[in-house]
Design a protein around this motif. Structure first.
Motif, PDB file in Angstrom:
ATOM      1  N   ASP A 165      44.463  48.302  58.498  1.00  0.00           N
ATOM      2  CA  ASP A 165      44.532  47.961  59.882  1.00  0.00           C
ATOM      3  C   ASP A 165      43.531  48.729  60.758  1.00  0.00           C
ATOM      4  O   ASP A 165      43.789  49.768  60.495  1.00  0.00           O
ATOM      5  CB  ASP A 165      45.915  47.846  60.711  1.00  0.00           C
ATOM      6  N   PRO A 166      42.421  48.755  60.967  1.00  0.00           N
ATOM      7  CA  PRO A 166      41.871  49.926  61.861  1.00  0.00           C
ATOM      8  C   PRO A 166      42.257  50.838  62.841  1.00  0.00           C
ATOM      9  O   PRO A 166      41.310  51.643  63.672  1.00  0.00           O
ATOM     10  CB  PRO A 166      39.947  49.372  61.486  1.00  0.00           C
ATOM     11  N   ALA A 167      42.763  50.454  63.020  1.00  0.00           N
ATOM     12  CA  ALA A 167      43.651  50.925  64.038  1.00  0.00           C
ATOM     13  C   ALA A 167      44.177  51.697  64.317  1.00  0.00           C
ATOM     14  O   ALA A 167      45.081  52.781  65.594  1.00  0.00           O
ATOM     15  CB  ALA A 167      43.935  49.750  65.346  1.00  0.00           C
ATOM     16  N   LYS A 168      44.743  51.855  62.790  1.00  0.00           N
ATOM     17  CA  LYS A 168      46.458  53.024  62.599  1.00  0.00           C
ATOM     18  C   LYS A 168      44.924  54.526  62.373  1.00  0.00           C
ATOM     19  O   LYS A 168      43.923  54.339  62.335  1.00  0.00           O
ATOM     20  CB  LYS A 168      46.437  52.082  61.380  1.00  0.00           C
ATOM     21  N   PRO A 169      46.227  55.209  62.376  1.00  0.00           N
ATOM     22  CA  PRO A 169      45.443  56.882  62.308  1.00  0.00           C
ATOM     23  C   PRO A 169      44.597  56.754  61.007  1.00  0.00           C
ATOM     24  O   PRO A 169      44.700  55.682  60.171  1.00  0.00           O
ATOM     25  CB  PRO A 169      46.951  57.163  62.121  1.00  0.00           C
ATOM     26  N   ASN A 170      43.529  57.607  60.943  1.00  0.00           N
ATOM     27  CA  ASN A 170      42.604  57.389  59.920  1.00  0.00           C
ATOM     28  C   ASN A 170      43.524  58.509  58.799  1.00  0.00           C
ATOM     29  O   ASN A 170      44.080  59.285  58.988  1.00  0.00           O
ATOM     30  CB  ASN A 170      41.460  58.181  60.686  1.00  0.00           C
ATOM     31  N   ILE A 171      42.966  57.942  57.936  1.00  0.00           N
ATOM     32  CA  ILE A 171      43.517  58.850  57.071  1.00  0.00           C
ATOM     33  C   ILE A 171      42.246  60.337  55.997  1.00  0.00           C
ATOM     34  O   ILE A 171      41.734  60.140  57.189  1.00  0.00           O
ATOM     35  CB  ILE A 171      42.610  58.012  55.183  1.00  0.00           C
ATOM     36  N   LEU A 172      42.623  61.049  56.198  1.00  0.00           N
ATOM     37  CA  LEU A 172      41.789  61.904  55.641  1.00  0.00           C
ATOM     38  C   LEU A 172      41.105  62.372  54.356  1.00  0.00           C
ATOM     39  O   LEU A 172      42.118  62.831  53.342  1.00  0.00           O
ATOM     40  CB  LEU A 172      42.568  63.725  55.930  1.00  0.00           C
ATOM     41  N   LEU A 173      39.802  62.219  54.657  1.00  0.00           N
ATOM     42  CA  LEU A 173      38.994  62.105  53.375  1.00  0.00           C
ATOM     43  C   LEU A 173      38.063  63.501  53.158  1.00  0.00           C
ATOM     44  O   LEU A 173      38.462  64.399  53.783  1.00  0.00           O
ATOM     45  CB  LEU A 173      37.938  61.348  54.536  1.00  0.00           C
ATOM     46  N   SER A 174      38.170  63.666  51.618  1.00  0.00           N
ATOM     47  CA  SER A 174      37.648  64.822  51.207  1.00  0.00           C
ATOM     48  C   SER A 174      36.708  65.436  52.420  1.00  0.00           C
ATOM     49  O   SER A 174      35.579  64.249  52.197  1.00  0.00           O
ATOM     50  CB  SER A 174      37.939  64.657  49.922  1.00  0.00           C
ATOM     51  N   GLU A 175      35.768  66.802  51.559  1.00  0.00           N
ATOM     52  CA  GLU A 175      34.376  66.980  52.297  1.00  0.00           C
ATOM     53  C   GLU A 175      33.418  66.408  51.933  1.00  0.00           C
ATOM     54  O   GLU A 175      32.771  67.111  52.378  1.00  0.00           O
ATOM     55  CB  GLU A 175      34.809  68.513  53.200  1.00  0.00           C
ATOM     56  N   PHE A 176      33.886  66.809  50.273  1.00  0.00           N
ATOM     57  CA  PHE A 176      32.882  66.120  48.937  1.00  0.00           C
ATOM     58  C   PHE A 176      33.270  65.385  48.936  1.00  0.00           C
ATOM     59  O   PHE A 176      34.791  64.454  48.988  1.00  0.00           O
ATOM     60  CB  PHE A 176      32.812  67.844  48.331  1.00  0.00           C
ATOM     61  N   GLY A 177      32.206  64.605  47.585  1.00  0.00           N
ATOM     62  CA  GLY A 177      31.908  63.581  47.335  1.00  0.00           C
ATOM     63  C   GLY A 177      30.927  63.171  47.173  1.00  0.00           C
ATOM     64  O   GLY A 177      30.339  63.972  46.073  1.00  0.00           O
ATOM     65  N   THR A 178      30.538  62.303  46.218  1.00  0.00           N
ATOM     66  CA  THR A 178      29.916  61.593  44.956  1.00  0.00           C
ATOM     67  C   THR A 178      28.833  60.564  44.993  1.00  0.00           C
ATOM     68  O   THR A 178      29.805  59.645  45.028  1.00  0.00           O
ATOM     69  CB  THR A 178      29.794  62.218  43.062  1.00  0.00           C
ATOM     70  N   LEU A 179      27.619  60.927  44.973  1.00  0.00           N
ATOM     71  CA  LEU A 179      27.271  59.593  45.312  1.00  0.00           C
ATOM     72  C   LEU A 179      27.421  58.590  43.320  1.00  0.00           C
ATOM     73  O   LEU A 179      27.579  58.690  42.804  1.00  0.00           O
ATOM     74  CB  LEU A 179      25.548  59.663  44.761  1.00  0.00           C
ATOM     75  N   ALA A 180      27.521  57.339  43.481  1.00  0.00           N
ATOM     76  CA  ALA A 180      27.499  56.515  42.928  1.00  0.00           C
ATOM     77  C   ALA A 180      26.781  55.206  42.973  1.00  0.00           C
ATOM     78  O   ALA A 180      26.378  54.907  43.905  1.00  0.00           O
ATOM     79  CB  ALA A 180      29.477  55.676  42.616  1.00  0.00           C
ATOM     80  N   LYS A 181      26.094  54.541  41.661  1.00  0.00           N
ATOM     81  CA  LYS A 181      25.157  53.613  41.217  1.00  0.00           C
ATOM     82  C   LYS A 181      26.268  52.590  40.354  1.00  0.00           C
ATOM     83  O   LYS A 181      26.409  52.515  39.359  1.00  0.00           O
ATOM     84  CB  LYS A 181      23.956  54.147  41.134  1.00  0.00           C
ATOM     85  N   ILE A 182      26.100  51.337  40.285  1.00  0.00           N
ATOM     86  CA  ILE A 182      26.744  50.202  40.028  1.00  0.00           C
ATOM     87  C   ILE A 182      26.258  49.787  38.984  1.00  0.00           C
ATOM     88  O   ILE A 182      24.871  49.557  38.712  1.00  0.00           O
ATOM     89  CB  ILE A 182      27.093  48.815  40.817  1.00  0.00           C
ATOM     90  N   ILE A 183      26.104  50.122  37.808  1.00  0.00           N
ATOM     91  CA  ILE A 183      25.847  49.658  36.624  1.00  0.00           C
ATOM     92  C   ILE A 183      26.231  48.569  35.758  1.00  0.00           C
ATOM     93  O   ILE A 183      25.100  47.492  35.128  1.00  0.00           O
ATOM     94  CB  ILE A 183      25.832  50.953  35.586  1.00  0.00           C
ATOM     95  N   GLU A 184      27.256  48.059  36.626  1.00  0.00           N
ATOM     96  CA  GLU A 184      28.250  46.566  35.928  1.00  0.00           C
ATOM     97  C   GLU A 184      28.829  46.066  36.674  1.00  0.00           C
ATOM     98  O   GLU A 184      29.180  46.777  37.601  1.00  0.00           O
ATOM     99  CB  GLU A 184      29.166  46.741  34.769  1.00  0.00           C
ATOM    100  N   PHE A 185      28.904  44.686  36.491  1.00  0.00           N
ATOM    101  CA  PHE A 185      29.106  43.523  38.458  1.00  0.00           C
ATOM    102  C   PHE A 185      29.540  42.808  38.084  1.00  0.00           C
ATOM    103  O   PHE A 185      28.747  41.097  37.986  1.00  0.00           O
ATOM    104  CB  PHE A 185      28.582  43.785  39.133  1.00  0.00           C
ATOM    105  N   ASP A 186      30.605  42.604  38.024  1.00  0.00           N
ATOM    106  CA  ASP A 186      31.034  40.726  36.147  1.00  0.00           C
ATOM    107  C   ASP A 186      32.329  40.169  37.153  1.00  0.00           C
ATOM    108  O   ASP A 186      33.705  40.852  37.662  1.00  0.00           O
ATOM    109  CB  ASP A 186      31.363  41.433  35.268  1.00  0.00           C
ATOM    110  N   PRO A 187      32.185  38.545  38.220  1.00  0.00           N
ATOM    111  CA  PRO A 187      33.126  37.845  38.365  1.00  0.00           C
ATOM    112  C   PRO A 187      33.491  37.457  37.632  1.00  0.00           C
ATOM    113  O   PRO A 187      33.832  37.285  36.539  1.00  0.00           O
ATOM    114  CB  PRO A 187      32.117  36.886  38.778  1.00  0.00           C
ATOM    115  N   ILE A 188      35.465  37.723  38.417  1.00  0.00           N
ATOM    116  CA  ILE A 188      36.210  37.749  37.065  1.00  0.00           C
ATOM    117  C   ILE A 188      36.672  36.131  37.666  1.00  0.00           C
ATOM    118  O   ILE A 188      37.094  34.694  36.998  1.00  0.00           O
ATOM    119  CB  ILE A 188      37.516  38.660  36.768  1.00  0.00           C
TER     120      ILE A 188
END
Length: 215
Positions: free
Chosen positions: A61-84
């Motif tokens: 629910d986007p109307a709920k209070p926000n979470i606290l996100l970290s000030e830092f993160g890491t770029l990610a790129k998908i290398i496997e994408f498998d439909p189950i």
């Protein structure tokens, strides 16, 4: 192509964990917002951002209070994408550059977007003698995992194994240490990989149970 030298907007994947450069992360994707986002990122070979949740929990629910996100993160790129199943995908992504999160917003569909600024890559630094125990421990862990007969896509680390490099060793150990998101993020934001490895060795000497993360 994204200019990593300037701030840019990317979709974010908030998690109760932290991804480090060259690290691997497996994600099970089933929510519509993330299915659409990950499909687009995989098709166009675009980055998304892994960012830690330091307080609260992500809810639909986007109307709920926000979470606290970290000030830092890491770029990610998908290398496997498998439909189950039609609406269930198993993915593996690899970490690239670290970033600082300048601002964030939540879209109407619940997807987080963030304006990020990439942080300079770690310099190559040889491991000093006083920190060699950490590198030896990681080498033993890799050997132990390899003996389990796992396939290449099941291994927690990606080759090449740079066991003589402060950044690579510190990042791999930081990934598997049983630490809070805030603690992992503190390690991620260190600009000196030797200091990061020094902090990790102190944690190990203080009795952090690394074995509990490997089972």
């Amino acid at each position: 192509m994204t200019d990593l030298a300037k701030p840019f907007w990317i979709p974010l994947f908030p998690l109760q964990t932290v991804l480090f450069p060259e690290g691997l992360i497996a994600l099970k994707i089933f929510e519509v917002r993330y299915l659409d986002m990950m499909k687009a990122c995989f098709k166009n070979q675009e980055f998304f951002g892994i960012v830690g949740i330091e307080e609260g929990a992500e809810i639909d629910d986007p109307a709920k209070p926000n979470i606290l996100l970290s000030e830092f993160g890491t770029l990610a790129k998908i290398i496997e994408f498998d439909p189950i199943q039609p609406a269930l995908y198993m993915t593996r992504s690899v970490g690239h550059a670290r970033f600082s999160l300048l601002q964030s917003r939540r879209e109407k569909n619940g997807l987080w977007m963030g304006e990020v600024q990439c942080v300079a890559a770690d310099p190559d630094l040889a491991i000093p003698d006083e920190l060699s125990d950490a590198a030896l421990l990681l080498s033993e862990i890799i050997t132990s995992v390899q003996k389990q007969g796992l396939s290449e896509n099941q291994l927690p680390f990606q080759e090449p194994y740079r066991l003589d490099d402060c950044a690579w060793v510190s990042n791999r150990l930081a990934e598997i240490l049983p630490l809070s998101v805030a603690q992992k993020n503190h390690l991620l934001m260190q600009t000196n990989p030797r200091l990061r490895l020094d902090l990790i060795q102190e944690l190990l000497e203080d009795g952090v149970d690394l074995n509990s993360t490997l089972h």
